[in-house]
Design a protein around this motif. Structure first.
Motif, PDB file in Angstrom:
ATOM      1  N   GLN A   1     -31.922 -12.691  -9.614  1.00 25.21           N
ATOM      2  CA  GLN A   1     -33.286 -12.944 -10.061  1.00 25.21           C
ATOM      3  C   GLN A   1     -33.540 -12.553 -11.508  1.00 25.21           C
ATOM      4  O   GLN A   1     -34.288 -13.210 -12.201  1.00 25.21           O
ATOM      5  CB  GLN A   1     -34.288 -12.194  -9.176  1.00 25.21           C
ATOM      6  CG  GLN A   1     -34.213 -12.553  -7.715  1.00 25.21           C
ATOM      7  CD  GLN A   1     -34.708 -13.958  -7.445  1.00 25.21           C
ATOM      8  OE1 GLN A   1     -35.465 -14.510  -8.225  1.00 25.21           O
ATOM      9  NE2 GLN A   1     -34.251 -14.557  -6.357  1.00 25.21           N
ATOM     10  N   GLN A   2     -32.934 -11.428 -11.940  1.00 25.43           N
ATOM     11  CA  GLN A   2     -33.294 -10.937 -13.270  1.00 25.43           C
ATOM     12  C   GLN A   2     -32.109 -10.883 -14.217  1.00 25.43           C
ATOM     13  O   GLN A   2     -32.216 -10.322 -15.313  1.00 25.43           O
ATOM     14  CB  GLN A   2     -33.912  -9.543 -13.161  1.00 25.43           C
ATOM     15  CG  GLN A   2     -35.096  -9.508 -12.218  1.00 25.43           C
ATOM     16  CD  GLN A   2     -36.002  -8.325 -12.486  1.00 25.43           C
ATOM     17  OE1 GLN A   2     -35.800  -7.581 -13.432  1.00 25.43           O
ATOM     18  NE2 GLN A   2     -36.999  -8.152 -11.651  1.00 25.43           N
ATOM     19  N   ASN A   3     -30.962 -11.410 -13.778  1.00 24.81           N
ATOM     20  CA  ASN A   3     -29.754 -11.358 -14.603  1.00 24.81           C
ATOM     21  C   ASN A   3     -29.460  -9.948 -15.084  1.00 24.81           C
ATOM     22  O   ASN A   3     -29.091  -9.731 -16.240  1.00 24.81           O
ATOM     23  CB  ASN A   3     -29.878 -12.293 -15.808  1.00 24.81           C
ATOM     24  CG  ASN A   3     -29.684 -13.733 -15.389  1.00 24.81           C
ATOM     25  OD1 ASN A   3     -28.798 -14.032 -14.592  1.00 24.81           O
ATOM     26  ND2 ASN A   3     -30.523 -14.605 -15.891  1.00 24.81           N
ATOM     27  N   LEU A   4     -29.638  -8.989 -14.197  1.00 25.29           N
ATOM     28  CA  LEU A   4     -29.430  -7.596 -14.571  1.00 25.29           C
ATOM     29  C   LEU A   4     -28.366  -7.020 -13.643  1.00 25.29           C
ATOM     30  O   LEU A   4     -28.445  -7.189 -12.420  1.00 25.29           O
ATOM     31  CB  LEU A   4     -30.742  -6.818 -14.406  1.00 25.29           C
ATOM     32  CG  LEU A   4     -30.688  -5.353 -14.805  1.00 25.29           C
ATOM     33  CD1 LEU A   4     -30.686  -5.227 -16.316  1.00 25.29           C
ATOM     34  CD2 LEU A   4     -31.886  -4.618 -14.247  1.00 25.29           C
ATOM     35  N   LEU A   5     -27.378  -6.372 -14.219  1.00 23.77           N
ATOM     36  CA  LEU A   5     -26.323  -5.780 -13.396  1.00 23.77           C
ATOM     37  C   LEU A   5     -26.549  -4.279 -13.330  1.00 23.77           C
ATOM     38  O   LEU A   5     -26.628  -3.623 -14.376  1.00 23.77           O
ATOM     39  CB  LEU A   5     -24.956  -6.089 -14.026  1.00 23.77           C
ATOM     40  CG  LEU A   5     -23.748  -5.788 -13.145  1.00 23.77           C
ATOM     41  CD1 LEU A   5     -23.782  -6.652 -11.896  1.00 23.77           C
ATOM     42  CD2 LEU A   5     -22.465  -6.041 -13.908  1.00 23.77           C
TER      43      LEU A   5
ATOM     44  N   LEU B   1     -27.046 -11.828 -19.643  1.00 26.09           N
ATOM     45  CA  LEU B   1     -27.117 -12.967 -20.570  1.00 26.09           C
ATOM     46  C   LEU B   1     -26.518 -12.624 -21.927  1.00 26.09           C
ATOM     47  O   LEU B   1     -25.736 -13.384 -22.482  1.00 26.09           O
ATOM     48  CB  LEU B   1     -28.568 -13.442 -20.740  1.00 26.09           C
ATOM     49  CG  LEU B   1     -29.169 -14.054 -19.474  1.00 26.09           C
ATOM     50  CD1 LEU B   1     -30.614 -14.420 -19.688  1.00 26.09           C
ATOM     51  CD2 LEU B   1     -28.364 -15.272 -19.041  1.00 26.09           C
ATOM     52  N   ASN B   2     -26.904 -11.449 -22.476  1.00 27.69           N
ATOM     53  CA  ASN B   2     -26.320 -11.111 -23.773  1.00 27.69           C
ATOM     54  C   ASN B   2     -25.491  -9.835 -23.739  1.00 27.69           C
ATOM     55  O   ASN B   2     -25.086  -9.335 -24.771  1.00 27.69           O
ATOM     56  CB  ASN B   2     -27.403 -11.032 -24.857  1.00 27.69           C
ATOM     57  CG  ASN B   2     -28.540 -10.159 -24.408  1.00 27.69           C
ATOM     58  OD1 ASN B   2     -28.384  -9.420 -23.442  1.00 27.69           O
ATOM     59  ND2 ASN B   2     -29.667 -10.233 -25.081  1.00 27.69           N
ATOM     60  N   GLY B   3     -25.275  -9.283 -22.545  1.00 23.38           N
ATOM     61  CA  GLY B   3     -24.322  -8.179 -22.406  1.00 23.38           C
ATOM     62  C   GLY B   3     -24.764  -6.831 -22.920  1.00 23.38           C
ATOM     63  O   GLY B   3     -23.956  -5.915 -22.998  1.00 23.38           O
ATOM     64  N   VAL B   4     -26.030  -6.662 -23.280  1.00 26.01           N
ATOM     65  CA  VAL B   4     -26.453  -5.340 -23.746  1.00 26.01           C
ATOM     66  C   VAL B   4     -27.242  -4.627 -22.652  1.00 26.01           C
ATOM     67  O   VAL B   4     -27.865  -5.272 -21.813  1.00 26.01           O
ATOM     68  CB  VAL B   4     -27.332  -5.445 -25.020  1.00 26.01           C
ATOM     69  CG1 VAL B   4     -26.526  -5.992 -26.171  1.00 26.01           C
ATOM     70  CG2 VAL B   4     -28.545  -6.307 -24.752  1.00 26.01           C
ATOM     71  N   PRO B   5     -27.218  -3.304 -22.655  1.00 29.53           N
ATOM     72  CA  PRO B   5     -28.009  -2.569 -21.654  1.00 29.53           C
ATOM     73  C   PRO B   5     -29.495  -2.763 -21.914  1.00 29.53           C
ATOM     74  O   PRO B   5     -29.923  -2.811 -23.063  1.00 29.53           O
ATOM     75  CB  PRO B   5     -27.630  -1.102 -21.893  1.00 29.53           C
ATOM     76  CG  PRO B   5     -26.395  -1.133 -22.711  1.00 29.53           C
ATOM     77  CD  PRO B   5     -26.425  -2.396 -23.500  1.00 29.53           C
ATOM     78  N   LYS B   6     -30.264  -2.897 -20.846  1.00 22.63           N
ATOM     79  CA  LYS B   6     -31.708  -3.025 -21.056  1.00 22.63           C
ATOM     80  C   LYS B   6     -32.457  -2.342 -19.924  1.00 22.63           C
ATOM     81  O   LYS B   6     -31.880  -2.026 -18.881  1.00 22.63           O
ATOM     82  CB  LYS B   6     -32.113  -4.495 -21.153  1.00 22.63           C
ATOM     83  CG  LYS B   6     -32.075  -5.231 -19.835  1.00 22.63           C
ATOM     84  CD  LYS B   6     -32.848  -6.558 -19.926  1.00 22.63           C
ATOM     85  CE  LYS B   6     -32.907  -7.207 -18.562  1.00 22.63           C
ATOM     86  NZ  LYS B   6     -33.627  -8.479 -18.575  1.00 22.63           N
TER      87      LYS B   6
END
Length: 345
Positions: A201-205, A240-245
């Motif tokens: 849903q949020q593209n968050l790992l 999506l862009n590989g940075v921590p968020k």
């Protein structure tokens, strides 16, 4: 000789869980409750244990290449034999300060669905960790004893034990199992569901530890009334862009993520009710269902089950410790509960 060593040894009951291991010492109660995690590093092809329990759990998912932090128990049974043995040894030593000639008698609980091979693995591990005798007791029976259910009466009792790796649904009467079913859905499966939901849903790992934090803080099994519920700040890696968020997740999302594991637990309960003889089913309508295990602490799970089955569902006191307490009681009142402890196989 055995009765003589029995005087000096403190017999134990161990609840070898997928998530936590609890040790109950005869006459002293539960004196150890630690995560079932072992950290080791491999040196010249041999495993050297670095940390066990709490210390090792902090390392999960944060280890360098030379160190492995693993959970030797998977779905209620032993997945990594040597490591599990080391872990049991460590816990026994921690409880047993003096290691001279006292070999304790140990009772361990196993999931009802465990195969003979898995049972033998658990028994061997306990024996080679230094037990004089190793007895096995079925987890649902231990959970019911620990929850204080009158299992020796000729009435139907239903217990649902939701652990880290498995959910045991059992109907007990006259001190033994009438029907039991072990589904491999538990706390771990819930964590995985949260991870995959956020990924979709949020593209968050996120890691397992974060998923567990979400589950314990705002986890719920039904939609909150206002459609959102409480929310929690979580951090992970953006796919999506590989940075921590950092982002936030609310209870409605968690409920949606957990829908599948919760449904699996409800279905297991329904199947058990279908397979129960009518008279015992009548008793269960009267008595209700008892929830035990760590998974029973998931918000509103009792309500979700009540909506599905229409039965009274109650959560046991000290749900996390039920199985350990029950196994301990089986140790204390061994004469009365002899038929549920299995020493030979």
């Amino acid at each position: 000789m055995s009765s003589f060593t029995g005087l000096f040894s403190s017999d134990m009951a161990i609840d070898l869980g997928t998530a936590n291991t609890l040790v109950y010492v005869k006459g002293r109660g539960i004196i150890l409750n630690e995560p079932s995690v072992v950290a080791y590093h491999v040196k010249d092809g041999r495993k050297q244990v670095l940390a066990v329990g709490e210390d090792a759990k902090l390392m999960l998912g944060r280890t360098p290449g030379s160190i492995m932090a693993i959970r030797p128990m998977r779905e209620g049974v032993i997945a990594d034999f040597d490591v599990a043995e080391e872990m049991i040894k460590h816990f026994i030593r921690k409880v047993h300060k003096r290691t001279t000639f006292s070999k304790p008698k140990i009772i361990v609980c196993v999931p009802h669905g465990a195969t003979p091979v898995e049972k033998r693995a658990i028994r061997q591990s306990v024996l080679s960790a230094g037990a004089r005798r190793a007895g096995l007791i079925a987890e649902p029976i231990a959970a019911a004893i620990g929850a204080g259910m009158p299992i020796t009466d000729p009435t139907g009792n239903m217990v649902v034990d939701i652990g880290g790796g498995t959910t045991e649904v059992a109907v007990l009467s006259l001190g033994d199992i009438v029907y039991a079913r072990s589904v491999r859905v538990g706390g771990d499966r819930m964590d995985e569901a949260i991870v995959s939901y956020l990924r979709r849903q949020q593209n968050l790992l996120i890691g397992e530890a974060t998923a567990e934090r979400i589950k314990t803080t705002i986890g719920t099994s039904r939609m909150p009334d206002d459609g959102r519920g409480a929310s929690l700040q979580i951090r992970g890696r953006d796919l999506l862009n590989g940075v921590p968020k950092e982002t936030e997740i609310n209870q409605a999302q968690v409920a949606e993520a957990l829908a599948e594991p919760v449904q699996a637990i409800c279905e297991a309960v329904m199947t058990a009710l279908e397979a129960t003889p009518p008279d015992l089913a009548a008793d269960i309508v009267d008595r209700g269902v008892m929830l035990t295990g760590g998974g029973a602490l998931l918000g509103d799970l009792d309500l979700a089950l009540r909506e599905q089955t229409g039965l009274a569902v109650s959560v046991a006191d000290e749900t996390m410790n039920c199985v350990a307490l029950g196994t301990g009681k089986a140790l204390e009142y061994e004469k009365q509960l002899r038929h549920v402890i299995d020493y030979e196989s």
